[in-house]
Design an enzyme around this catalytic site. Sequence first.
Site, PDB file in Angstrom:
ATOM      1  CD  GLU A 213      -2.958  -0.682  -0.155  1.00 31.93           C
ATOM      2  OE1 GLU A 213      -3.085   0.603  -0.208  1.00 31.93           O
ATOM      3  OE2 GLU A 213      -3.483  -1.497  -0.762  1.00 31.93           O
TER       4      GLU A 213
ATOM      5  CB  CYS B 202     -13.456   3.462 -14.000  1.00 31.51           C
ATOM      6  SG  CYS B 202     -14.287   4.899 -13.803  1.00 31.51           S
TER       7      CYS B 202
ATOM      8  CB  CYS C 230     -18.319   3.274 -20.253  1.00 31.32           C
ATOM      9  SG  CYS C 230     -17.593   4.515 -19.684  1.00 31.32           S
TER      10      CYS C 230
ATOM     11  CB  CYS D 201     -18.125  -0.314 -16.525  1.00 36.82           C
ATOM     12  SG  CYS D 201     -18.042   0.216 -14.716  1.00 36.82           S
TER      13      CYS D 201
ATOM     14  CB  CYS E 137     -22.263   4.958 -14.365  1.00 34.22           C
ATOM     15  SG  CYS E 137     -20.977   6.182 -14.447  1.00 34.22           S
TER      16      CYS E 137
END
Length: 360
Positions: free
Chosen positions: A49, A204, A211, A214, A220
């Site tokens: 991370e 995205c 799209c 997605c 959306c």
Amino acid sequence: MSRKAATQAAPTPQADAFAERLLRWFDVSGRHDLPWQHPRTPYRVWLSEIMLQQTQVKTAAPYFERFVAALPTLLDLAQAPQDQVLALWSGLGYYARARNLHATAQRCMESHGGELPRDIDALTALPGIGRSTAAAILSQAWGDRHAILDGNVKRVLARYHGIAGYTGLPAVEKQLWALAESQLPQTRMADYTQAQMDLGATLCTRADPACVLCPLQDDCVARLEGRTAELPTPKPGKAVPQRYAQVLWLQDAQSRVLLQRRPPTGIWASLWTLPQADDAAAARLWFDAHARGDFTAAEALAPVAHAFSHYKLELQPLRWRGIALREAVRDNDGLRWVARAELAELGIPAPIRKLLESDG
């Protein structure tokens, strides 16, 4: 409502649908073979991370594998010399991350029994760990129910909910945090956290989002209203200043390179680099104070361009060979001759390492 209370709130039916669709997509199309996933320990999740805060997965992965091979546990990291930690990080940039990793490992040994604490407030109190990073560690390492809000998630939420305004503004960020917390599933938190990051990184995307592939496309807002290109709202632009400096590349008769340690704060803090001066006059003063030789005999090499987050820097390298230091100047904690074989053991800024390696 407190942060913890908001995080534990039951999801709405719409939120359940969001998480379910995202997890179904993740099962088929998500990233399941990232090096920090096998095994997925708190130490490995935390390290990944921190690396991914400013770095893409494809760049971070080999650095991660090299890092854990050398320092496989939190104890190993805490006990390692800072020069080793910075050398392992060398090339990833944003070196404060490496210094914070080292400091956090030592803090965990001192105050948390040699382990990362399983508590969001205790984690965010450690160097280099913000709210989203702490949540990512807790959700992926232990499956705890916490929302994340990194750049990928901000982009997904801003488009999906049609949220205008620069996502770094406190008011907009507060709204996005509330949405992120309201959509948490009850289970599979490690997968859900990864799924959000994967969706933003692979579909995205900032430019030309896919799209049609997605799992969230049906409702959306950005897609339905034709606003994917304008959301999220870009950061207000401002001119990036250009700075210049000269670097002094001194080699002695054995072809060792003279390196200087940077101050503990500021750009390239605590890294080893070539001595640097603001201009030719300052470079001459430094040379005359430290070296025996003719400053005007320097070989001017091609300039090196490097971009930081808040300014651009152009370095003009000047090189001398067969140089000796003045009698009063000796190797010390801040200045030393380094053989080429030893360069890999030190934390050196990427543009300087590349410059040194260009000479064979």
